[in-house]
Scaffold this motif. Structure first.
Motif, PDB file in Angstrom:
ATOM      1  N   VAL A 121       0.836  -1.331   0.070  1.00  0.00           N
ATOM      2  CA  VAL A 121      -0.121  -0.049  -0.004  1.00  0.00           C
ATOM      3  C   VAL A 121       0.870   1.444  -0.211  1.00  0.00           C
ATOM      4  O   VAL A 121       0.524   2.199  -0.738  1.00  0.00           O
ATOM      5  N   ALA A 122       1.974   1.421   0.766  1.00  0.00           N
ATOM      6  CA  ALA A 122       2.638   2.663   1.087  1.00  0.00           C
ATOM      7  C   ALA A 122       3.530   2.651  -0.381  1.00  0.00           C
ATOM      8  O   ALA A 122       3.760   3.815  -0.847  1.00  0.00           O
ATOM      9  N   THR A 123       3.807   1.676  -1.122  1.00  0.00           N
ATOM     10  CA  THR A 123       4.651   1.751  -2.468  1.00  0.00           C
ATOM     11  C   THR A 123       3.639   2.391  -3.276  1.00  0.00           C
ATOM     12  O   THR A 123       4.079   3.173  -4.188  1.00  0.00           O
ATOM     13  N   VAL A 124       2.410   1.953  -3.646  1.00  0.00           N
ATOM     14  CA  VAL A 124       1.645   2.478  -4.442  1.00  0.00           C
ATOM     15  C   VAL A 124       1.282   3.804  -4.377  1.00  0.00           C
ATOM     16  O   VAL A 124       1.453   4.658  -5.114  1.00  0.00           O
ATOM     17  N   LEU A 125       1.030   4.142  -3.085  1.00  0.00           N
ATOM     18  CA  LEU A 125       0.637   5.651  -2.638  1.00  0.00           C
ATOM     19  C   LEU A 125       1.700   6.477  -2.400  1.00  0.00           C
ATOM     20  O   LEU A 125       1.846   7.768  -3.231  1.00  0.00           O
ATOM     21  N   GLY A 126       2.820   5.987  -2.166  1.00  0.00           N
ATOM     22  CA  GLY A 126       3.919   6.797  -2.148  1.00  0.00           C
ATOM     23  C   GLY A 126       4.456   7.122  -3.431  1.00  0.00           C
ATOM     24  O   GLY A 126       5.021   8.492  -3.848  1.00  0.00           O
ATOM     25  N   THR A 127       4.565   6.425  -4.347  1.00  0.00           N
ATOM     26  CA  THR A 127       4.874   6.417  -5.705  1.00  0.00           C
ATOM     27  C   THR A 127       3.979   7.783  -6.388  1.00  0.00           C
ATOM     28  O   THR A 127       4.421   8.218  -7.252  1.00  0.00           O
ATOM     29  N   LEU A 128       2.634   7.405  -6.111  1.00  0.00           N
ATOM     30  CA  LEU A 128       1.829   8.663  -6.597  1.00  0.00           C
ATOM     31  C   LEU A 128       1.876   9.680  -6.226  1.00  0.00           C
ATOM     32  O   LEU A 128       2.253  10.770  -7.132  1.00  0.00           O
ATOM     33  N   ALA A 129       2.552   9.769  -4.944  1.00  0.00           N
ATOM     34  CA  ALA A 129       2.712  11.087  -4.279  1.00  0.00           C
ATOM     35  C   ALA A 129       3.775  11.546  -4.923  1.00  0.00           C
ATOM     36  O   ALA A 129       4.298  12.936  -5.364  1.00  0.00           O
ATOM     37  N   ALA A 130       5.226  10.746  -5.121  1.00  0.00           N
ATOM     38  CA  ALA A 130       6.472  11.109  -5.701  1.00  0.00           C
ATOM     39  C   ALA A 130       6.055  11.570  -7.114  1.00  0.00           C
ATOM     40  O   ALA A 130       6.736  12.677  -7.646  1.00  0.00           O
ATOM     41  N   LEU A 131       5.351  11.001  -8.020  1.00  0.00           N
ATOM     42  CA  LEU A 131       4.746  11.507  -9.312  1.00  0.00           C
ATOM     43  C   LEU A 131       4.151  12.765  -9.179  1.00  0.00           C
ATOM     44  O   LEU A 131       4.455  13.713  -9.953  1.00  0.00           O
ATOM     45  N   ALA A 132       3.327  13.107  -8.363  1.00  0.00           N
ATOM     46  CA  ALA A 132       2.531  14.200  -8.594  1.00  0.00           C
ATOM     47  C   ALA A 132       3.736  15.147  -8.056  1.00  0.00           C
ATOM     48  O   ALA A 132       3.533  16.419  -8.549  1.00  0.00           O
ATOM     49  N   LEU A 133       4.475  15.148  -7.179  1.00  0.00           N
ATOM     50  CA  LEU A 133       5.500  16.064  -6.733  1.00  0.00           C
ATOM     51  C   LEU A 133       6.491  16.503  -7.873  1.00  0.00           C
ATOM     52  O   LEU A 133       6.957  17.404  -8.035  1.00  0.00           O
ATOM     53  N   ILE A 167      12.050   3.264 -13.112  1.00  0.00           N
ATOM     54  CA  ILE A 167      12.206   3.384 -11.899  1.00  0.00           C
ATOM     55  C   ILE A 167      11.834   2.287 -10.976  1.00  0.00           C
ATOM     56  O   ILE A 167      11.781   2.384  -9.797  1.00  0.00           O
ATOM     57  N   ALA A 168      11.727   1.039 -11.643  1.00  0.00           N
ATOM     58  CA  ALA A 168      11.375  -0.060 -11.111  1.00  0.00           C
ATOM     59  C   ALA A 168      12.438  -0.402  -9.988  1.00  0.00           C
ATOM     60  O   ALA A 168      11.817  -1.025  -8.656  1.00  0.00           O
ATOM     61  N   PRO A 169      13.795  -0.351 -10.026  1.00  0.00           N
ATOM     62  CA  PRO A 169      14.715  -0.492  -9.033  1.00  0.00           C
ATOM     63  C   PRO A 169      14.305   0.033  -7.776  1.00  0.00           C
ATOM     64  O   PRO A 169      14.238  -0.277  -6.637  1.00  0.00           O
ATOM     65  N   SER A 170      14.132   1.494  -7.894  1.00  0.00           N
ATOM     66  CA  SER A 170      13.676   2.376  -6.761  1.00  0.00           C
ATOM     67  C   SER A 170      12.328   2.004  -6.108  1.00  0.00           C
ATOM     68  O   SER A 170      12.270   2.124  -5.101  1.00  0.00           O
ATOM     69  N   LEU A 171      11.232   1.566  -6.999  1.00  0.00           N
ATOM     70  CA  LEU A 171      10.105   0.855  -6.311  1.00  0.00           C
ATOM     71  C   LEU A 171      10.475  -0.185  -5.549  1.00  0.00           C
ATOM     72  O   LEU A 171      10.033  -0.393  -4.479  1.00  0.00           O
ATOM     73  N   ALA A 172      11.233  -1.286  -5.824  1.00  0.00           N
ATOM     74  CA  ALA A 172      11.601  -2.391  -5.222  1.00  0.00           C
ATOM     75  C   ALA A 172      12.445  -2.222  -4.008  1.00  0.00           C
ATOM     76  O   ALA A 172      12.028  -2.588  -2.878  1.00  0.00           O
ATOM     77  N   ALA A 173      13.350  -0.996  -3.661  1.00  0.00           N
ATOM     78  CA  ALA A 173      13.913  -0.619  -2.838  1.00  0.00           C
ATOM     79  C   ALA A 173      12.954  -0.030  -1.662  1.00  0.00           C
ATOM     80  O   ALA A 173      13.119  -0.329  -0.566  1.00  0.00           O
ATOM     81  N   ALA A 174      11.957   0.875  -2.296  1.00  0.00           N
ATOM     82  CA  ALA A 174      11.273   1.424  -1.383  1.00  0.00           C
ATOM     83  C   ALA A 174      10.380   0.666  -0.747  1.00  0.00           C
ATOM     84  O   ALA A 174      10.048   0.506   0.543  1.00  0.00           O
ATOM     85  N   PHE A 175       9.790  -0.405  -1.544  1.00  0.00           N
ATOM     86  CA  PHE A 175       8.859  -1.480  -0.798  1.00  0.00           C
ATOM     87  C   PHE A 175       9.804  -2.309   0.451  1.00  0.00           C
ATOM     88  O   PHE A 175       9.251  -2.466   1.419  1.00  0.00           O
ATOM     89  N   LEU A 176      10.927  -2.591   0.122  1.00  0.00           N
ATOM     90  CA  LEU A 176      11.783  -3.492   1.052  1.00  0.00           C
ATOM     91  C   LEU A 176      11.728  -2.466   2.176  1.00  0.00           C
ATOM     92  O   LEU A 176      11.906  -2.942   3.509  1.00  0.00           O
TER      93      LEU A 176
END
Lengths: 261, 351
Positions: free
Chosen positions: A71-83, A180-189
């Motif tokens: 959940v955090a990865t999906v919402l956080g990524t959306l926030a990062a994209l918006a910013l 950006i997939a590597p950063s998504l995986a890192a953020a998830f972890l």
């Protein structure tokens, strides 16, 4: 490195890691007395495997961590994209601050405010509230990690894709997301370990039937430390270390897509 | 012939800064147009307006009878080759080139990719990753990818900017050959005047967001409209004076070096201050007969360049004039010299 630097580095590392080293060493203690060395043994790991409540708590922790991180990865990524993408919209600075603030908020405050919210909403405390709370905890970190990657992304790659006839969705799916997939995986972890480690927030928002591993360990320690706790903690430290190393490998890896010209 | 591309009063404002200011131009199909100017003159922004990455503040863009002005980039029948090449690092060379061919069937797309690899002489490189290629090879992949969809017009942003000098000249020839073969209209943005001269059918010079002059390279070189264009395309002597009268296409200008007769299409009215623009290589030391202009001075410095000699001449009023003469003109330092030039070798412009 000068001898002085060597000594101060050594002292610094000892200060940071000696307690953990002691914990790891004593998890292999044959004696049931925590502070007396009775020879090497792996018996406490055996005890651990047969400790039903502890295993159950570990499974709860893993389940909560995985779902909260998702959940955090999906919402956080959306926030990062918006910013990153919206340019200068009104309230951008405030929005950035609001996304990052929970990272430095005392956990007691976060826990308490979430508890009040859940009570106010009439939500029963349990797995669901725990997952929501931990997703909140991880969201800011995800936004930071993914945002850094987006900032380094050469925007002309996305423009090139659009230029070649790809609509916004195809551009995102075939160019932005893979890069950006590597950063998504890192953020998830990262979000995963934050959830796995958390005791304070969990104490506020968890309910019966949703005891996490840190909560279980903490309640056992209050009755007295035994080598089994050491063994469980050693496994937790090992797991978290592995995940953090993987995450830093994923974010640190040089990639052609991240460099601008 | 009806123009293929028409820009009408195109304007792009960032904040209070006019990046592109009131640019209008017509372009026939099949032409290479070079947009030339210093960095920040608006040439790249103009390219991005045509590609659709920027929305114009005012004006319109028509291509082949269609209004492109409000269209999203992925709906425009133009393609762009980026300065950084913007090759997708996670895709192979073949998949980069084939990215825009989604509409074709798999077999047709694959055949088209092979055809393009042949066109840019990269057969056998299809499975390579872009990061394993040299700069020149990447440049060719970017070109092939931009041509894949058979665009009505190709936009190239500093296409040779990242290449070494030697490779650049060779690539200029290849780029021109490919354009001639396909007949696609090219708009090339460059800051390098010699590159623009070598590539362009027409050059559009931009300065501070405005299109200052557009025309064939020789027109811009021989008949610049102002000192900016004159100085951009090569060395030029600018002799200040006052317009006396016009004599057909010729204008007489009173200067500190004496009266000068020169071509003056855009010259100011009689009595107005003016500049006579004179290329160093259009001067000679042959005697001034007929209506050739004559300028007297002393040789101040001479530089031997093998095939020619560059002279710096101190004139009677203390100003200096640069002249490039054929080798063997043998003039010693300090020697008096009379330079002459035909009236159609110089241009009068507003000061």
């Amino acid at each position: 490195m000068s001898p002085l630097n060597r000594i101060s580095l050594g002292l610094g590392l000892a200060f940071l890691y000696a307690p953990i080293a002691v914990l790891v060493v004593f998890s292999f203690n044959a004696s049931s007395l925590v502070t007396v060395w009775g020879g090497f043994s792996t018996r406490w790991y055996g005890v651990l495997v047969n400790d039903g409540p502890l295993i159950a708590a570990a499974l709860v922790s893993l389940k909560v961590a995985a779902l909260a991180a998702l959940v955090a990865t999906v919402l956080g990524t959306l926030a990062a994209l918006a910013l990153d993408r919206s340019g200068r919209f009104t309230g951008r600075g405030a929005f950035t601050g609001l996304v990052y603030a929970p990272m430095v908020m005392p956990e007691v405050i976060t826990g308490l405010s979430l508890l009040l919210l859940f009570v106010g909403l009439g939500l029963d405390r349990g797995l669901v509230t725990l997952i929501i709370a931990h997703a909140t905890l991880g969201l800011g970190f995800v936004a930071v990690v993914v945002g850094a990657r987006l900032k380094g992304l050469d925007r002309s790659l996305e423009e090139a894709a659009a230029d070649l006839g790809a609509g916004p969705l195809r551009v995102f799916a075939t160019v932005t997301l893979p890069l950006i997939a590597p950063s998504l995986a890192a953020a998830f972890l990262l979000a995963f370990t934050l959830s796995l480690d958390d005791l304070v927030i969990a104490s506020f928002v968890s309910g019966p039937g949703a005891t996490t591993l840190p909560m279980r360990l903490y309640s056992q320690v209050r009755l007295g430390v035994n080598p089994e706790i050491n063994a469980a903690s050693t496994l937790l430290v090992g797991g978290v270390t592995l995940v953090v190393l993987t995450a830093s490998f994923l974010t640190g890896r040089p990639s052609a897509g991240a460099q601008g010209t | 012939m009806a123009p293929f591309l028409t820009l009408e009063r195109l304007t792009k404002t960032f904040g209070t800064h006019d990046a592109v200011a009131d640019v209008s131009l017509d372009m026939p199909s099949g032409e290479i147009l070079c947009l030339l100017g210093p960095s920040g003159c608006g040439k790249s922004t103009l390219l991005r307006l045509i590609a659709g990455f920027e929305a114009p503040t005012g004006g319109s863009i028509h291509l082949d009878g269609t209004d492109l002005t409000g269209l999203a980039p992925h709906r425009r029948p133009v393609n762009m080759m980026f300065q950084s090449y913007a090759l997708f690092p996670h895709l192979s060379v073949a998949r980069n080139i084939g990215y825009g061919l989604k509409g074709l069937g798999r077999a047709a797309a694959s055949a088209r990719v092979d055809e393009l690899l042949r066109l840019v002489r990269l057969e056998g490189f299809g499975n390579r990753a872009p990061e394993t290629l040299s700069g020149g090879q990447r440049q060719r992949v970017a070109l092939a990818r931009a041509l894949a969809r058979e665009p009505k017009m190709l936009l190239l942003d500093e296409p040779l900017g990242a290449l070494d000098r030697g490779l650049r000249e060779q690539t200029q020839g290849e780029l021109r050959a490919i354009q001639r073969r396909l007949g696609t209209a090219f708009i090339i943005v460059t800051h390098d005047p010699s590159e623009a001269m070598a590539l362009a059918d027409r050059i559009g010079v931009m300065d501070k967001g405005r299109l200052v002059q557009i025309g064939r390279p020789e027109t811009l070189y021989e008949r610049p409209v102002n000192r900016f264009v004159a100085g951009l395309l090569g060395d030029v002597n600018l002799i200040p004076g006052t317009v006396r009268d016009a004599d057909g296409a010729l204008v007489r200008v009173e200067t500190a070096l004496g009266p000068v007769l020169a071509l003056g299409e855009g010259a100011p009215a009689a009595g107005a201050p003016a500049l006579v623009a004179l290329r160093p290589e259009r001067l000679s030391t042959s005697s001034a007969d007929g209506d050739r202009n004559a300028l007297d001075g002393h040789v101040e410095a001479s530089t031997y360049l093998g095939d020619r000699i560059r002279l710096q001449i101190r004139m009677v009023d203390g100003s200096t004039i640069r002249a490039t003469l054929p080798a063997g003109a043998g003039l010693a330092s300090g020697a008096p010299v009379r330079l002459s030039f035909a009236p159609d070798a110089a241009t009068v412009m507003a000061a």
